[in-house]
Design an enzyme around this catalytic site. Structure first.
Site, PDB file in Angstrom:
ATOM      1  N   LYS A  81      -6.355   3.701  -2.758  1.00  0.00           N
ATOM      2  CA  LYS A  81      -6.521   2.277  -3.070  1.00  0.00           C
ATOM      3  C   LYS A  81      -7.551   1.684  -2.121  1.00  0.00           C
ATOM      4  O   LYS A  81      -7.557   2.007  -0.922  1.00  0.00           O
ATOM      5  CB  LYS A  81      -5.149   1.604  -2.896  1.00  0.00           C
ATOM      6  CG  LYS A  81      -5.040   0.157  -3.362  1.00  0.00           C
ATOM      7  CD  LYS A  81      -3.581  -0.307  -3.186  1.00  0.00           C
ATOM      8  CE  LYS A  81      -3.349  -1.748  -3.607  1.00  0.00           C
ATOM      9  NZ  LYS A  81      -1.930  -2.150  -3.450  1.00  0.00           N
ATOM     10  N   SER A 156       0.015  -4.191  -7.588  1.00  0.00           N
ATOM     11  CA  SER A 156      -1.403  -4.344  -7.356  1.00  0.00           C
ATOM     12  C   SER A 156      -2.176  -3.019  -7.279  1.00  0.00           C
ATOM     13  O   SER A 156      -3.393  -3.022  -7.368  1.00  0.00           O
ATOM     14  CB  SER A 156      -1.620  -5.110  -6.048  1.00  0.00           C
ATOM     15  OG  SER A 156      -1.124  -4.362  -4.948  1.00  0.00           O
ATOM     16  N   SER A 180       4.196  -2.972  -5.570  1.00  0.00           N
ATOM     17  CA  SER A 180       2.833  -2.622  -5.977  1.00  0.00           C
ATOM     18  C   SER A 180       2.545  -1.134  -6.141  1.00  0.00           C
ATOM     19  O   SER A 180       1.472  -0.770  -6.607  1.00  0.00           O
ATOM     20  CB  SER A 180       1.832  -3.212  -4.992  1.00  0.00           C
ATOM     21  OG  SER A 180       1.735  -4.598  -5.172  1.00  0.00           O
TER      22      SER A 180
END
Ligand SMILES: [Mg+2]
Ligand SMILES: [Zn+2]
Lengths: 490, 487, 103
Positions: A81, A156, A180
């Site tokens: 990420k 997310s 997330s």
């Protein structure tokens, strides 16, 4: 080029590379072929490193060829990420404000991946500063769900989930502040784990809610997840909030994962099933039946404070965020407005121009919760509620080894479906948020599909530092089901 | 006729820079000056993802200092974030301690110069990180972060000082204490110690008490500036009150800067803004728990404090206040003096050798007397042979200097340089006789009871000294002269 | 009409504290959205927390201390490498007014 190798899991690929049956270079090439074929539709990556990855893969192949000892992820293509700092590529956090930020240091997890000889092929999209549940809040690009390109991948860590579900890597890292990792894992049909707070170093993870943030893996199955956790877990002297060996001994999460969990006791909270879609509820209940059949005992419990988690979370997380994001001011790094006429406008205009609406909204909410006159009523009260919520978990784990519930009340929703009403978006995190407040570990595992062929996730929550138990429990389910083996048609 | 009385009320907010090798929360080295922005890392630059880790030495230094300042030490303390935006503060919050300072409710005793002392209460002492520096140049400002993250101990006193003099004495005493403890270099010019006085007056006019608005003064770079700024503000407030009659209200605290050239305070901020620092516990750091064992270890590093030593030097060794304060200005000098006395030297004699001869050389060499290379035991030996008359006070100075260059004992040097005093009365009598024989007129003048007497005696003494190349013991010679002139 | 939890003026004040130069439209929108979020989060006021200790952190650890040992710094060039405006050795901002710490 043989793209069949994309079907292997991490461990299979690693073993085949180690035995020189497959070259890491071929695996990297297969991944980039897939990225070039699919990522224009999915939008998982913010940056990719093709040349460097091929070079690194060749080096690892050479190392293995010479019979030198290689790391446990030797030659395996992975993605991270883009809120983890890397000295290669930019670290954008999905924000225009950091679009051109080049970190002079690596996050600890990045160093660990590299030390394990993994090949980091790219950095993935996310909701700006990890604030969101659909990746629609990214300031840089859109990401779509590989199972249905009109739907969100969750968030997310939507990019990391979509990259893995889209076969564009073999495992990936996300971060989980209120769900997330688990929610996108559920939406994309993956295993996704949020470890116990303090298990994995946060050094180099761009902070959102520091007392809640935790890095964790996305994987194709429980064993891969355990392998990834083995690589990233452990005390880091650069992170005061990472636990030392004395507090929680580091386990080999992979060892013994195949050994069934004898006398497993599962707790469920019946009221909590009421808020979820019926297809989700049915799949989760069916999954629990699978455990029953393999000898598990199921008990019903109450968690009276669970429903207050969202309220407490949106005060605590935003309060911390308002402070964590104060540093993005256009002075030392990041975006600076060209319109700033004095130094105060450097702050106010740079932030106003470069930050997205959701980030601004949370900064505002958090600032308000901490401001004089409101601190006691909002922030302090939320901390007290947090301790009540943790008390619910402590009580539950005195009676059971784990708690099971859906990961999300629904399967992946349509792009744009929830963007108009922020509160509705927040409420969709009902099942994941309490876990972060309590600091305990939880894993989402694929447990079925709805009538639209969208994956459904089962959330298994454990006691602090019991990741090994959770992974065993997850593996038990996989050994009698095939949901985790399905992949989207692209 | 109106009857007006005024009392000055001053409290201090003090920042002491701790003499650790590295910054409070990162491993950047603390060096004065250096290339701007060179001692900066992801942590003190506030880069995304960077995290603070406490410096053990800084925590222990602050506990040690708070203990020396008679504070209660918190068994449990934590870190809080104080939010405000400023370019020299990269995270836009300062890591500090809000509601649980490491030390609280202490006091510092300041010597008033007449042998008495006054207790000034300390409200709290807490640890925090410093900001960097903004440098203003033309239409823009430059930011240097080398100082960002330096550990500071913030000490807040109660408003217990009632004169500019007391404020200066407190500052000097605090400097002496932190230097004794070795926790700070405490150099005001270098900004190691920053004092911000809060000043106002209690004016009694015809039996009614009026309190003037509080002024806070910043930019004080010396003890002199600190003292003068308090005096200046007190006068300015008094004049202002006489003119306007304005009294203290909540929120009308003003901030002033000190202009060193004009020797005046300059208004910086009219109104104390409603600061909203939004303090909350820093989630990146874990609490500090000071248990019995750790506190014991830290306390064992406590030394005898300067004021105590000063009192002991006057009471036990008979020094005057002034000498005792000079010798206790730094710990090494004080302990050096103490061990020389304990090695058998006479206190006043050692004091004189140190403060007169030693200090001058030390100043030239930029060190303290203890660092000159003369062991306390040899200094004691030098004092002993001076005291016993084996050498003269003048010779002692010569030998002191010589001892810095050699490892010899003072007696050896005296013999080598022919500086041992002749105290043998028989031998000296012979020399006096010779001098008398050669200077009949002077002998006559000396014996007469006129105005030439004193001069003549001095002349004869000089002749004896010349004949003995200065090694005659003047006391013995004087006695012989007296006897012979009487007969 | 029901009183908003956070009115336009309060939103302006919070935006100032947050160093966000919001336009009128954003201010109006945030007043509505933050009010409805605040209304929701106030459900925590239904709970009796008189016996609950505030929990800022879930960790069972304290005293994470590091030895006072020097670690390499970045050096001036790397420190300034991401600066939006700089000269040889400093970050550059428009002139700062002395003592002007808060807005
Ligand atoms: Mg301070
Ligand atoms: Zn540093």
């Amino acid at each position: 080029m043989n793209n069949d190798l994309l079907k292997f899991d991490c461990i299979q690929l690693r073993d085949k590379i180690a035995s020189r049956e497959i070259k890491s270079v071929d695996a990297v090439n297969a991944v980039f072929t897939q990225i070039e074929r699919c990522d224009s539709k999915i939008g998982a990556f913010l940056s990719t490193f093709k040349e460097q990855s091929l070079q690194r893969a060749a080096d690892i192949d050479a190392k293995i060829g010479k019979g030198e000892k290689a790391g446990v992820l030797a030659g395996v293509p992975v993605a991270v990420k883009d809120n983890m700092c890397t000295t290669f590529g930019a670290t954008t956090c999905g924000s225009k404000l950091l679009e051109k930020f080049y970190s002079p240091y690596n996050a600890t997890v990045i160093d660990k991946l590299l030390a394990a000889d993994a090949v980091i092929v790219g950095k993935t999209n996310l909701d700006e500063f990890a604030m969101g549940s659909s990746t629609e809040n990214s300031g840089l690009k859109k990401t779509f769900n590989p199972w249905d390109l009109t739907r969100v991948p969750g968030g997310s860590s939507g990019g990391s989930a979509a990259a893995l579900a889209g076969q564009m890597c073999f495992a990936s890292l996300g971060s989980d502040t209120g769900g997330s990792i688990r929610q996108p894992a559920s939406f994309c049909g993956l295993v996704g784990m949020k470890p116990t707070y303090g298990r994995v170093s946060r050094y180099g993870l761009v902070a959102y809610g520091s007392s809640l943030d935790q890095i964790g893996p996305f994987a194709k199955n429980a064993a891969d997840c355990a392998l990834m956790l083995n690589v990233i877990a452990g005390h880091d002297e650069k992170d005061s909030t990472s636990v030392d060996e004395k507090t929680a001994s580091l386990k080999d999460f992979l060892a013994g994962i195949e050994k069934p969990f004898d006398g497993l006791k599962i707790a469920i909270v019946p009221q909590l099933f009421e808020g979820a879609d019926s297809e989700v509820v049915n799949a989760v209940k069916a999954a629990i039946e699978v455990y029953k059949k393999s000898g598990a005992q199921v008990i019903e419990i109450e968690m009276p404070y669970f429903e207050y988690a969202i309220a407490a979370y949106y005060l605590i997380a935003t309060a911390e965020a308002s402070s964590n994001l104060a540093r993005y001011d256009g002075v030392h790094y990041g975006y600076r407005s060209a319109k700033a006429k004095d130094y105060i406008e450097v702050y106010t205009k740079s932030r106003a121009e470069a930050l997205g609406t959701e980030v601004k909204r949370r900064i505002m909410l958090g600032t308000y919760a901490l401001s004089s006159g409101y601190y006691d009523a909002y922030y302090l009260k939320a901390l007290k509620v947090r301790s009540l919520i943790r008390g619910d978990f402590t009580a539950a784990f005195q009676k059971a080894d784990c708690i099971m519930m859906p990961t999300s009340p629904s399967t992946a929703f349509k792009v744009g479906e929830k963007t108009a009403d922020p509160l509705q978006m927040y409420l969709s995190d009902i099942y994941t948020i309490a876990v972060n407040l309590a600091g305990v570990p939880a894993v989402s595992i694929p447990c079925g599909f709805d009538s639209k062929n969208l994956p459904i996730g089962l959330q298994v929550i454990g006691s602090a530092f019991d990741e090994d138990k959770l992974l065993k429990i997850a593996r038990m389910f996989e050994s009698t089901t095939n949901f985790h083996k399905k992949i989207p048609q692209l | 006729m109106t009857n007006i009385n005024k009392k000055i009320i001053v409290g201090l907010e003090i920042h002491v820079q701790l003499a650790t090798r590295t910054k409070m929360f990162c491993g950047c080295e603390l060096v004065f000056a250096g290339r701007p922005n060179s001692r900066v890392c992801p942590v003190c630059l506030g880069l995304p993802g960077a995290l603070p880790v406490m410096n053990r030495q800084a925590v222990e230094f602050s506990i040690l200092t708070a203990t020396a300042l008679n504070c209660k030490i918190a068994e449990f303390t934590k870190w809080d974030r104080k939010s405000y935006y400023y370019p020299d503060l990269p995270k836009n919050y300062q890591i500090s301690q809000y509601d649980l300072p490491i030390g609280s409710d202490g006091f510092i005793e300041i010597p008033l110069g007449d042998g008495t002392s006054k207790k000034i209460r300390i409200r709290r002492a807490h640890l925090e990180e410093d900001a960097g520096k903004n440098i203003h140049s033309g239409s823009y400002s430059q930011v240097d972060l080398n100082r960002a993250g330096t550990p500071l101990l913030e000490i807040v006193t109660e408003p217990d000082m009632n004169s500019p003099e007391e404020v200066r004495l407190l500052a000097i005493e605090l400097q002496r204490i932190v230097r004794f403890l070795g926790v700070s270099e405490a150099d005001m010019q270098k900004g190691h110690m920053r004092f911000e006085p809060n000043i106002n007056l209690h004016i009694v006019k015809d039996g009614t008490v009026f309190k003037t608005p509080i002024s806070e003064v910043k930019n004080l770079n010396s003890f002199k500036a600190l003292e003068r700024s308090v005096a200046y503000e007190a006068q300015r407030q008094f004049d202002d009150f006489m003119e306007t009659g304005k009294c203290m209200q909540s929120g009308n605290k003003k901030t002033f800067g000190w202009d060193d050239v004009r020797e005046a305070t300059v208004l910086q901020r009219e109104k104390e803004e409603a600061h909203d620092y939004r303090y909350f516990p820093d989630p990146d750091l874990v609490p500090v728990v000071v248990n019995e064992q750790w506190y014991g270890e830290i306390k064992s590093r406590l030394c005898e404090l300067p004021l105590n030593m000063q009192a002991r030097f006057t009471a036990q060794y008979g020094l005057n206040e002034y000498d005792a304060s000079v010798l206790t200005s730094d710990r090494e000098t004080a302990e050096y003096f103490d061990s020389a006395v304990k090695a058998g030297g006479e206190a006043k004699r050692i004091c004189n050798l140190m403060t007169q001869t030693g200090l001058k050389i030390a100043n030239e060499r930029g060190c303290n007397v203890a660092q000159l290379g003369l062991e306390a035991s040899r200094l004691a030996e030098l004092a002993k042979i001076t005291e016993s008359g084996q050498i003269s006070a003048t010779a002692a100075v010569t030998i002191f200097k010589e001892m810095l260059e050699s490892k010899e004992q003072p007696v050896q040097i005296a013999e080598r340089m022919n500086l041992m005093q002749k105290s043998d009365a028989g031998e000296l009598k012979k020399i006096v006789d010779e001098v008398f024989a050669a200077n009949a007129q002077a002998v006559e003048d000396a014996k007469s009871d006129g105005k030439k007497t004193k001069k003549a005696i001095g002349f004869l003494m000089g002749q004896v000294m010349q004949k003995t190349k200065g090694t005659a013991n003047p006391q013995v010679v004087a006695k012989i002269l007296e006897e012979k002139l009487k007969s | 009409m029901q009183q908003k939890k956070i009115d336009i003026e309060q939103v302006r004040q919070v935006a100032k504290l947050s160093r966000l130069d919001l336009n009128e439209e954003e201010i109006a929108q945030f007043s509505v959205q933050l009010s409805s979020i605040l209304e929701y989060v106030e459900k925590i006021n239904q709970l009796d927390t008189s016996k609950a200790e505030p929990l800022a952190h879930c960790l069972p650890i304290n005293n994470c201390l590091r030895a006072d040992e020097v670690r390499p710094s970045l050096g001036t060039e790397k420190t300034l490498s991401n600066a939006p405006d700089r000269d040889e050795q400093f970050f550059i901002v428009p002139k700062i007014l002395e003592g002007d710490i808060t807005l």
